[in-house]
Design a protein around this motif. Structure first.
Motif, PDB file in Angstrom:
ATOM      1  N   SER A  89       3.953  78.200  39.399  1.00  0.00           N
ATOM      2  CA  SER A  89       3.955  79.582  39.899  1.00  0.00           C
ATOM      3  C   SER A  89       3.888  79.619  41.417  1.00  0.00           C
ATOM      4  N   SER A  90       4.769  80.426  42.011  1.00  0.00           N
ATOM      5  CA  SER A  90       4.939  80.458  43.470  1.00  0.00           C
ATOM      6  C   SER A  90       5.270  81.870  43.916  1.00  0.00           C
ATOM      7  N   PRO A  91       5.110  82.150  45.204  1.00  0.00           N
ATOM      8  CA  PRO A  91       5.638  83.408  45.753  1.00  0.00           C
ATOM      9  C   PRO A  91       7.164  83.408  45.632  1.00  0.00           C
ATOM     10  N   PHE A  92       7.745  84.607  45.586  1.00  0.00           N
ATOM     11  CA  PHE A  92       9.192  84.720  45.401  1.00  0.00           C
ATOM     12  C   PHE A  92       9.964  84.028  46.523  1.00  0.00           C
ATOM     13  N   ALA A  93       9.438  84.063  47.743  1.00  0.00           N
ATOM     14  CA  ALA A  93      10.137  83.415  48.866  1.00  0.00           C
ATOM     15  C   ALA A  93      10.339  81.926  48.604  1.00  0.00           C
ATOM     16  N   LEU A  94       9.341  81.258  48.010  1.00  0.00           N
ATOM     17  CA  LEU A  94       9.468  79.836  47.688  1.00  0.00           C
ATOM     18  C   LEU A  94      10.450  79.628  46.533  1.00  0.00           C
ATOM     19  N   MET A  95      10.421  80.525  45.554  1.00  0.00           N
ATOM     20  CA  MET A  95      11.381  80.425  44.446  1.00  0.00           C
ATOM     21  C   MET A  95      12.813  80.506  44.971  1.00  0.00           C
ATOM     22  N   ARG A  96      13.014  81.396  45.922  1.00  0.00           N
ATOM     23  CA  ARG A  96      14.348  81.552  46.544  1.00  0.00           C
ATOM     24  C   ARG A  96      14.752  80.299  47.315  1.00  0.00           C
ATOM     25  N   SER A  97      13.846  79.822  48.182  1.00  0.00           N
ATOM     26  CA  SER A  97      14.199  78.681  49.035  1.00  0.00           C
ATOM     27  C   SER A  97      14.394  77.412  48.196  1.00  0.00           C
ATOM     28  N   ALA A  98      13.611  77.264  47.123  1.00  0.00           N
ATOM     29  CA  ALA A  98      13.779  76.101  46.251  1.00  0.00           C
ATOM     30  C   ALA A  98      15.122  76.160  45.527  1.00  0.00           C
ATOM     31  N   THR A  99      15.515  77.354  45.105  1.00  0.00           N
ATOM     32  CA  THR A  99      16.813  77.521  44.434  1.00  0.00           C
ATOM     33  C   THR A  99      17.941  77.133  45.383  1.00  0.00           C
ATOM     34  N   GLU A 100      17.843  77.580  46.630  1.00  0.00           N
ATOM     35  CA  GLU A 100      18.869  77.237  47.638  1.00  0.00           C
ATOM     36  C   GLU A 100      18.894  75.734  47.906  1.00  0.00           C
ATOM     37  N   ALA A 101      17.704  75.117  47.957  1.00  0.00           N
ATOM     38  CA  ALA A 101      17.614  73.686  48.265  1.00  0.00           C
ATOM     39  C   ALA A 101      18.117  72.818  47.110  1.00  0.00           C
ATOM     40  N   SER A 138       9.856  90.115  36.683  1.00  0.00           N
ATOM     41  CA  SER A 138      10.709  91.018  37.460  1.00  0.00           C
ATOM     42  C   SER A 138      12.171  90.668  37.188  1.00  0.00           C
ATOM     43  N   THR A 139      12.887  91.590  36.546  1.00  0.00           N
ATOM     44  CA  THR A 139      14.311  91.326  36.295  1.00  0.00           C
ATOM     45  C   THR A 139      15.087  91.289  37.607  1.00  0.00           C
ATOM     46  N   ASP A 140      14.601  92.023  38.623  1.00  0.00           N
ATOM     47  CA  ASP A 140      15.269  91.990  39.939  1.00  0.00           C
ATOM     48  C   ASP A 140      15.179  90.587  40.547  1.00  0.00           C
ATOM     49  N   GLU A 141      13.954  90.022  40.518  1.00  0.00           N
ATOM     50  CA  GLU A 141      13.771  88.667  41.055  1.00  0.00           C
ATOM     51  C   GLU A 141      14.636  87.667  40.298  1.00  0.00           C
ATOM     52  N   LEU A 142      14.592  87.750  38.972  1.00  0.00           N
ATOM     53  CA  LEU A 142      15.333  86.784  38.158  1.00  0.00           C
ATOM     54  C   LEU A 142      16.841  86.905  38.387  1.00  0.00           C
ATOM     55  N   ALA A 143      17.336  88.122  38.446  1.00  0.00           N
ATOM     56  CA  ALA A 143      18.774  88.326  38.671  1.00  0.00           C
ATOM     57  C   ALA A 143      19.199  87.728  40.015  1.00  0.00           C
ATOM     58  N   GLU A 144      18.332  87.887  41.019  1.00  0.00           N
ATOM     59  CA  GLU A 144      18.649  87.342  42.345  1.00  0.00           C
ATOM     60  C   GLU A 144      18.674  85.812  42.323  1.00  0.00           C
ATOM     61  N   LEU A 145      17.695  85.209  41.648  1.00  0.00           N
ATOM     62  CA  LEU A 145      17.633  83.747  41.568  1.00  0.00           C
ATOM     63  C   LEU A 145      18.822  83.182  40.790  1.00  0.00           C
ATOM     64  N   ILE A 146      19.172  83.848  39.706  1.00  0.00           N
ATOM     65  CA  ILE A 146      20.305  83.383  38.889  1.00  0.00           C
ATOM     66  C   ILE A 146      21.592  83.417  39.706  1.00  0.00           C
ATOM     67  N   GLY A 151      24.290  78.885  38.522  1.00  0.00           N
ATOM     68  CA  GLY A 151      24.257  77.903  37.443  1.00  0.00           C
ATOM     69  C   GLY A 151      23.124  76.900  37.538  1.00  0.00           C
ATOM     70  N   ALA A 152      22.409  76.894  38.672  1.00  0.00           N
ATOM     71  CA  ALA A 152      21.355  75.892  38.866  1.00  0.00           C
ATOM     72  C   ALA A 152      20.073  76.229  38.102  1.00  0.00           C
ATOM     73  N   VAL A 153      19.787  77.532  37.941  1.00  0.00           N
ATOM     74  CA  VAL A 153      18.568  77.921  37.213  1.00  0.00           C
ATOM     75  C   VAL A 153      18.825  77.725  35.715  1.00  0.00           C
ATOM     76  N   ARG A 154      18.050  76.823  35.107  1.00  0.00           N
ATOM     77  CA  ARG A 154      18.325  76.410  33.732  1.00  0.00           C
ATOM     78  C   ARG A 154      17.280  76.925  32.740  1.00  0.00           C
ATOM     79  N   MET A 155      16.028  77.118  33.196  1.00  0.00           N
ATOM     80  CA  MET A 155      14.971  77.551  32.282  1.00  0.00           C
ATOM     81  C   MET A 155      13.873  78.278  33.047  1.00  0.00           C
ATOM     82  N   VAL A 156      13.283  79.292  32.389  1.00  0.00           N
ATOM     83  CA  VAL A 156      12.153  80.030  32.962  1.00  0.00           C
ATOM     84  C   VAL A 156      11.094  80.168  31.869  1.00  0.00           C
ATOM     85  N   THR A 157       9.851  79.769  32.181  1.00  0.00           N
ATOM     86  CA  THR A 157       8.729  79.938  31.258  1.00  0.00           C
ATOM     87  C   THR A 157       7.978  81.206  31.617  1.00  0.00           C
TER      88      THR A 157
END
Length: 369
Positions: A89-101, A138-146, A151-157
């Motif tokens: 579990s992380s702040p959304f900013a880290l979820m975003r930056s990790a997805t980009e990385a 948050s469906t907004d957060e998830l939609a943005e990450l997807i 295609g990189a986001v494969r699973m969410v618990t």
């Protein structure tokens, strides 16, 4: 001429005692009996770890691409040819930056995808998750990450009892992202509703979940009972008693039970002080616990050790191999590409000695140095 690897070949249907795997570049060309082989090594498919946070002193939880490469390289030496990068579990900013990385590493094939374990989890069952970061889905957060991951986001618990969880599950599955149930205080009925909405994985079954009760079966029974749910199991003798490991395996069957490591940075390292998602972890005798309250904080397990533990607990080797490769590959949507010694699949294999220790690892038809 295709390469050939000879030995005791473990296939999804059983063991070929005198067998061989023939390779054509990065693919499996044939799996057959080869009677001239006597008492060769075990040949099993490359392991698929759908839940790991780190290893070899490196971590996925910070979103650092170079660390991620090092984690993948460490686990590859232990036979894991396919893995998801799990973040706590992380702040959304880290979820975003990790997805980009990590998206370029997924495109390159270093990682099979990203797994967000949280932050949409239960405070009552947070385990080693940081309670500060827990929040409703948050469906907004998830939609943005997807979209960002392409295609990189494969699973969410997530925890199905949280507000908005069912909408989140529907959004995830509509985008072919696996929705997993975990770190949850959900009732049996709430869990069944999540499965009906599309959830198809139980995150480290039993751990971080409301326990079974005869008048309120809770999430464990609902997940074990659902014919389309794969249940993750941490076979390290710490997360689960061996009796519970074998019970869950016999109940779900090896086609619905997946071995995972839930490994953290301390895996393969000395005892001492470590970090998991910004929280202090103390590792003693190889067991990782939060410094603040002693909660189990991931593991120091590798997939080869998980396989050995499962077999020692009484699970037949063909079933344990299926749980370490074939079932998790299918659970994360890669079963048509890898996870078994079958014609046409990617040539990922591990050679094990009679004690099930790794001798050699092949990924995509090439031996790993």
């Amino acid at each position: 001429m295709a390469n050939r690897v000879n030995g005791k070949v473990v296939t999804p249907t059983g063991v070929i005692r005198q067998g061989c795997v023939e390779l054509d570049e990065d693919r499996i060309r044939a799996v057959a009996e080869y009677p001239s082989v006597h008492d060769g090594h075990w040949i099993v498919p490359g392991f698929v770890d759908m839940h790991t946070h780190g290893g070899g002193g490196h971590t996925f939880t910070t979103g650092d691409a170079e660390q991620a490469r090092q984690v993948a390289a460490f686990h590859l030496r232990h036979g894991t040819t396919t893995l998801l990068a799990s973040l706590v579990s992380s702040p959304f900013a880290l979820m975003r930056s990790a997805t980009e990385a990590y998206a370029p590493l997924v495109a390159e094939g270093v990682l099979a995808g990203i797994h967000f374990e949280g932050p949409y989890l239960s405070s009552a069952r947070c385990g080693a998750q940081n309670p500060e970061f827990l929040r409703d889905p948050s469906t907004d957060e998830l939609a943005e990450l997807i979209k960002l991951g392409d295609g990189a986001v494969r699973m969410v618990t997530l925890a199905p009892e949280r507000d908005g969880a069912l909408e989140a599950i529907k959004l995830l599955t509509a985008h072919r992202v696996v929705a997993a149930v975990g770190h949850t205080d959900a009732t049996y009925d709430e869990t069944r509703a999540a499965v009906a909405a599309g959830a198809s994985v139980g995150t480290h079954l039993f751990n971080g979940m409301r326990p079974v009760h005869h008048r309120e079966p809770g999430p464990v029974v609902a997940l074990l009972d659902a014919p389309n749910v794969v249940c993750e199991l941490v076979a390290d003798g710490v997360h689960l008693h061996d009796g519970m490991l074998t019970f869950a395996t016999s109940t779900a069957g090896p086609e619905r039970a997946a071995l995972i490591t839930d490994a953290m940075a301390a895996t393969g390292m000395a005892d001492g002080e470590y970090d998991l998602g910004g929280q202090a972890v103390t590792v003693t005798d190889g067991v990782a616990r939060l410094a603040r309250d002693g909660a189990i904080a991931g593991s120091t397990l590798t997939m080869d050790a998980a396989l050995r533990h499962a077999v020692a607990a009484g699970i037949p080797i063909a079933d344990a191999v299926r749980m370490a490769a074939t079932t998790p590959a299918r659970a994360i949507g890669l079963g048509d590409q890898l996870g078994a010694l079958q014609v046409g699949l990617r040539a990922d294999l591990v050679v094990l000695d009679d004690d099930l220790n790794v001798v050699r690892v092949m990924r995509g038809g090439s031996w790993v140095e």
